[in-house]
Design an enzyme around this catalytic site. Sequence first.
Site, mmCIF file in Angstrom:
data_model
loop_
_atom_site.group_PDB
_atom_site.id
_atom_site.type_symbol
_atom_site.label_atom_id
_atom_site.label_comp_id
_atom_site.label_asym_id
_atom_site.label_seq_id
_atom_site.Cartn_x
_atom_site.Cartn_y
_atom_site.Cartn_z
ATOM 1 C CE LYS A 49 -3.915 1.936 2.605
ATOM 2 N NZ LYS A 49 -4.905 2.118 1.551
HETATM 3 C C1 LIG Z 1 -6.825 0.317 -3.726
HETATM 4 C C2 LIG Z 1 -7.471 -0.222 -2.500
HETATM 5 N N1 LIG Z 1 -8.043 -1.434 -2.545
HETATM 6 C C3 LIG Z 1 -8.644 -1.964 -1.461
HETATM 7 C C4 LIG Z 1 -8.722 -1.270 -0.265
HETATM 8 C C5 LIG Z 1 -9.387 -1.888 0.916
HETATM 9 O O1 LIG Z 1 -8.424 -2.270 1.874
HETATM 10 P P1 LIG Z 1 -8.767 -2.302 3.411
HETATM 11 O O2 LIG Z 1 -9.970 -3.149 3.560
HETATM 12 O O3 LIG Z 1 -7.569 -2.904 4.048
HETATM 13 O O4 LIG Z 1 -9.031 -0.910 3.828
HETATM 14 C C6 LIG Z 1 -8.142 -0.005 -0.179
HETATM 15 C C7 LIG Z 1 -8.200 0.731 1.075
HETATM 16 O O5 LIG Z 1 -7.308 1.357 1.472
HETATM 17 C C8 LIG Z 1 -7.502 0.525 -1.315
HETATM 18 O O6 LIG Z 1 -6.944 1.746 -1.280
#
Ligand SMILES: Cc1ncc(COP(=O)(O)O)c(C=O)c1O
Length: 324
Positions: free
Chosen positions: A159
């Site tokens: 991320k």
């Molecule tokens: C591109 C992307 N996909 C999926 C998610 C969902 O991830 P999470 O459930 O860990 O927040 C996020 C959230 O930050 C995201 O930015």
Amino acid sequence: MAFPGTGKIWMNGQLVEWADAKIHIASHVIHYGTGVFEGARCYETPRGSACFRLDAHLRRLFDSSKIYRMEPTYSFKELHKAVIDTIRANEMKACYIRPIVYRGYSALGVNPLPNPIDTAILLWEWGAYLGQDALTNGVDVCVSSWQRAAPNTFPTLAKTSANYANSTLIKMEAVIEGYSEGIALDTFGLLSEGSGQNLFLVRRDTLYTPPITASVLPGITRDSVITLAKDLGFTVREEMLPRELLYIADEAFFVGTAVEVTPIRSVDKISIGSGRRGPITEAIQQAFFDVVNARVEDKHGWLEYVYDGEPRQPAGAGTRTARA
Ligand SMILES: Cc1ncc(COP(=O)(O)O)c(C=O)c1O
């Protein structure tokens, strides 16, 4: 969502006033997107304020850091405590939690290695990301003309700030075209995810979601929803999905820390199912909100109460890159 501009931000071990939480314009992260971050939530429950799966979020932060060769200068245990301390210092009841590890200020070449690895934790109040109405009535979305990054280009298991350049293109296009969100395909033309959320489809009582090889972020909510759906007795299949399955799905919904569980009522102006929140989406939503709001037994140990004495010892906390 405008920031109130008050409160304290944790920066490299110090709590500083919101207005003073500044970095130099020559910091590497500003120019080259060399940051990795997390987005978690703390919920106000009848039993007190509780972080949802904070350990899992911090593990992903350490995973992202490892991929980018930028191991934080704080251990897992130290960062875990810092999050809890920052929530306490701000006396927050419910908040969004944003830890970020980034390349700071020293030298501005593409090579990030000479730069320090800095860490900050900021918090703010953040309600329903796509609006309260969206949780009940669903959102209208489009398939984006932008694709997700190809494998072995921008690693999507990390991320990282850089990946959000792609997300902003998807989001802007959708908003300008009058949609709430865009769903991106991967470079093979198969379903990937939204600009900041994972995707689930329902067809004949089975849930489908793209696998982590489909250029998706491995969402903590995605993982939670898979677990909750199985607890409810549903079959969940993680597999490559063609775009057109969207249009013929009985139900579709987004999941993520920001969107929580948000129904999708149309894609490219084609109604999904009955064009409103479907019964399985509602059951998943109910299960999710019951857990995060501590209305049911926390049988997976996902809640961590913020104001209950000492912060709990995260799993494997003894080592720097300890796992959650
Ligand atoms: C591109 C992307 N996909 C999926 C998610 C969902 O991830 P999470 O459930 O860990 O927040 C996020 C959230 O930050 C995201 O930015």
